[in-house]
Design an enzyme around this catalytic site. Structure first.
Site, PDB file in Angstrom:
ATOM      1  CE  LYS A  53      31.289 -62.299 -47.457  1.00 21.78           C
ATOM      2  NZ  LYS A  53      32.371 -63.783 -48.099  1.00 21.78           N
ATOM      3  CG  ASP A 111      30.233 -64.775 -51.035  1.00 19.50           C
ATOM      4  OD1 ASP A 111      30.071 -64.096 -49.456  1.00 19.50           O
ATOM      5  OD2 ASP A 111      30.974 -65.020 -50.991  1.00 19.50           O
ATOM      6  CB  CYS A 166      40.093 -36.826 -58.731  1.00 17.71           C
ATOM      7  SG  CYS A 166      41.878 -35.772 -58.844  1.00 17.71           S
ATOM      8  CE1 TYR A 167      42.391 -38.708 -66.665  1.00 20.64           C
ATOM      9  CE2 TYR A 167      40.315 -38.693 -66.706  1.00 20.64           C
ATOM     10  CZ  TYR A 167      41.601 -39.045 -67.531  1.00 20.64           C
ATOM     11  OH  TYR A 167      42.084 -38.752 -68.719  1.00 20.64           O
ATOM     12  CE  LYS A 177      46.620 -59.531 -49.146  1.00 22.55           C
ATOM     13  NZ  LYS A 177      45.565 -60.270 -49.323  1.00 22.55           N
ATOM     14  CD  GLU A 196      36.232 -40.677 -53.904  1.00 21.12           C
ATOM     15  OE1 GLU A 196      35.758 -39.415 -53.948  1.00 21.12           O
ATOM     16  OE2 GLU A 196      37.189 -40.724 -54.939  1.00 21.12           O
ATOM     17  CB  THR A 236      25.050 -69.964 -47.033  1.00 20.62           C
ATOM     18  OG1 THR A 236      26.130 -70.631 -46.965  1.00 20.62           O
ATOM     19  CG2 THR A 236      23.479 -70.144 -45.668  1.00 20.62           C
ATOM     20  N   GLY A 253      41.094 -40.751 -61.269  1.00 22.93           N
ATOM     21  CA  GLY A 253      42.317 -41.887 -62.403  1.00 22.93           C
ATOM     22  C   GLY A 253      43.408 -41.199 -62.264  1.00 22.93           C
ATOM     23  CG  HIS A 291      39.294 -37.797 -54.137  1.00 25.26           C
ATOM     24  ND1 HIS A 291      38.894 -38.859 -55.240  1.00 25.26           N
ATOM     25  CD2 HIS A 291      40.864 -37.682 -54.147  1.00 25.26           C
ATOM     26  CE1 HIS A 291      40.097 -39.064 -56.218  1.00 25.26           C
ATOM     27  NE2 HIS A 291      41.359 -38.671 -55.649  1.00 25.26           N
TER      28      HIS A 291
HETATM   29  N1  GLN Z   1      46.440 -38.008 -62.552  1.00 26.15           N
HETATM   30  C1  GLN Z   1      45.186 -36.299 -61.968  1.00 26.15           C
HETATM   31  C2  GLN Z   1      46.065 -35.998 -61.560  1.00 26.15           C
HETATM   32  O1  GLN Z   1      47.312 -36.549 -60.582  1.00 26.15           O
HETATM   33  C3  GLN Z   1      44.064 -37.492 -61.806  1.00 26.15           C
HETATM   34  C4  GLN Z   1      44.194 -37.390 -60.302  1.00 26.15           C
HETATM   35  C5  GLN Z   1      43.308 -38.333 -59.619  1.00 26.15           C
HETATM   36  O2  GLN Z   1      42.076 -38.119 -60.408  1.00 26.15           O
HETATM   37  N2  GLN Z   1      43.666 -38.784 -58.320  1.00 26.15           N
HETATM   38  O3  GLN Z   1      46.096 -34.804 -61.449  1.00 26.15           O
END
Ligand code: GLN
Length: 543
Positions: free
Chosen positions: A399, A244, A92-93, A535, A187, A246, A65, A185
């Site tokens: 999707k 969607d 992370c957060y 884009k 993910e 259909t 976050g 991360h």
């Molecule tokens: N904001 C927090 C940081 O800067 C967490 C960042 C994140 O979750 N990607 O460390």
């Protein structure tokens, strides 16, 4: 309405990993990665009260976050999550939140922001449950980091299980409980082995069965719809021929047969022969109880004199609702008289999970979370006013899952893989005022472009493609005669999420062939151009 029921994800029928969202741009990737592993994951805002959940997740992931956990107003998870007795993974957060909960001094602002690749070294060997998280992974791997804060100290009871060039605490684990934290991360696809790591967590540590398949979803969804609608209930829904609507329509057909009434409105700005094609597909091929309304004249009449894109979109949207409402009344009467069931009590909508997520994602402590009961659909008066209850069978699907469900339902591949098409149709692919002549030109040019794309086997490599009509005209020479015709703009893009996109890199010969056919076969065209704008700054459609 309790937050936990908002998503309407079938958490009771499938082992579920709950992903609590702290507002990271990557949160939806966590749920997607898990679903790709055939594990159901539901995303809910980080402010969700655990007591409001009507199921027990097999494990919980706390997302990243944008906040700093130690700042005023930063979001915090309901402490009851730690009492659930299920494994927890903080990313992370999420990891910083776990450390901050143990003691606020554990999280500090880092001197260097760390953004991009980092080399991770797992410290395996001294701890059984660490080995489970990193099982099957190399000891050293490239991972993706995006943070400014970091742990200054380990929370009590934890130890370090991986380090990176810049992070002493790149991954931590509780010594006895299945609680983990990752500074990186897993993910994002840039993290090597990230999916394997999520699998280790969900399958080996949380014990999830990998049974989230569209065949199983279909069975449970049909049962749910039958239960909801009852043995007599009837359902109304608009279809467009898109993937969607259909898939949703075919699902309804399977669940309640002809007690589902589909309506297709021909708005005069569909593609060449599209209305007939959709009618054939839905009626003959899929056996859906379909009514087609030809309102093309009304639409084209009303579009006269409208030059502004917003005005055109508004007119088409508003007119569609008027036409649909008028027809709905007739169909309701017909349904009532048909003897198939009681009067129509439900309205089908093809809402997908990203729309639901959008309304559920955490936008900040002050942002109110919208209840998204009528995402992008008909006006409330159709549901509230006429007392129709919404039914949204695709509400928990991405999707690619909708496409897979379509295949499971026996919908042919060409339809399942269809590119998205805007509601206002080719009206937004004709710059400025829409006239019958421009509709004809746009349709023919588009048909040539798309057929050539299919012939060249490129359709599935492209996310969206069309030919647009530029109403300013250019001079040309054909058969020694001066022509003064419209300009065709070809556009084809690739994208994974439609938020950003690149122009497709066609072979030169391909573009020449399309140009040749269009100027020769479409009367009134003097030039063909290819739009290479990405884009951002461009959009996918021109208007
Ligand atoms: N904001 C927090 C940081 O800067 C967490 C960042 C994140 O979750 N990607 O460390």
């Amino acid at each position: 309405m309790a937050a936990a029921t908002l998503g309407e994800v079938p958490t009771k029928a499938f082992d579920t990993i709950l992903t609590l969202d702290f507002g990271s741009q990557y949160t939806h990737l966590i749920t997607r990665r898990l679903r790709e592993l055939n594990i159901l994951s539901e995303m809910l805002p980080c402010t969700t009260k655990i007591a409001d959940l009507d199921y027990k997740p097999k494990g919980v992931i706390l997302s990243g976050g944008p906040y700093s956990v130690y700042e005023d107003g930063a979001p915090h998870v309901d402490p009851a999550v730690f009492e659930l007795g299920v494994p927890i993974l903080g990313i992370c957060y999420g990891m910083q939140e776990i450390a901050w909960r143990a003691s606020p001094e554990n999280v500090i602002a880092g001197v260097h922001r760390e953004y991009g690749h980092s080399n991770l070294k797992a410290l395996k060997g001294d701890d059984a449950h660490v080995d489970r998280l990193f099982a099957g992974l190399e000891d050293s791997m490239r991972v993706w980091m995006s943070h400014g804060d970091k742990l200054g100290a380990l929370p009590e009871g934890f130890h370090t299980v991986a380090v990176s060039d810049n992070s002493e605490y790149a991954a931590i684990a509780h010594k006895t409980k299945p609680i983990y934290g990752l500074q990186f991360h897993p993910e994002v696809t840039h993290s090597q082995n990230g999916t394997q790591l999520l699998k280790n967590f969900a399958v080996d540590i949380c014990g999830c069965a990998q049974n989230w398949t569209m065949a199983r979803f279909l069975d449970q969804e049909i049962a749910r719809i039958r239960d909801l609608v009852g043995p007599e209930g009837q359902v109304l829904g608009a279809v467009s021929g898109g993937v969607d609507s259909t898939v949703a329509a075919k699902l309804m057909k399977e669940a309640i047969g002809d007690r589902f009434w589909a309506v297709l409105v021909n708005n005069g700005v569909m593609r060449l022969d599209e209305c007939e094609q959709v009618e054939r597909d839905l009626k003959q091929h899929l056996g859906i109880n379909l009514t087609v309304i030809d309102a093309s004249k009304d639409f084209l009449e009303g579009l006269k004199g409208l030059h502004d894109p917003e005005q055109k979109r508004k007119f088409i949207g508003g007119k569609f609702i008027d036409v649909f409402e008028a027809e709905a009344q007739k169909i309701e009467e017909a349904a009532e008289k048909s003897g198939k069931g009681t009067k129509i009590g439900f309205f089908l909508q093809g809402t997908l999970y990203p729309d639901v997520i959008e309304s559920l994602s955490f936008k900040g402590p002050s942002a109110t979370i919208k209840t998204h009961h009528n995402v992008g659909g008909l006006p409330e008066r159709m549901t509230n006013g006429q007392g129709l209850q919404l039914i949204e069978p695709l509400r928990s699907l991405y999707k690619d899952e909708v496409r897979e469900l379509g295949r499971t339902l026996g919908i042919h591949e060409e339809l399942v893989m269809r590119h998205p098409f805007p509601g206002p149709g080719i009206a937004v692919r004709i710059l400025g005022e829409v006239t019958e002549e421009k509709v004809r030109i746009g349709r023919q040019a588009d048909h040539i472009f798309i057929s050539e794309i299919r012939k060249a086997g490129l359709y599935d490599q492209i996310s969206q493609a069309y030919a647009a009509v530029d109403p300013s005209r250019a001079v040309g020479v054909m058969g020694d005669k001066r022509v003064y015709g419209y300009i065709i703009i070809l556009r084809a893009v690739t994208t994974t999420d439609f938020m950003t996109a690149e122009a497709f890199n066609f072979p030169w010969e391909f573009l020449q062939r399309v140009m040749n056919r269009i100027v020769n076969e479409v009367h009134g065209v003097s030039r063909v151009t290819y739009d290479i704008t990405s884009k951002p700054p461009g959009t996918i459609e021109l208007e």
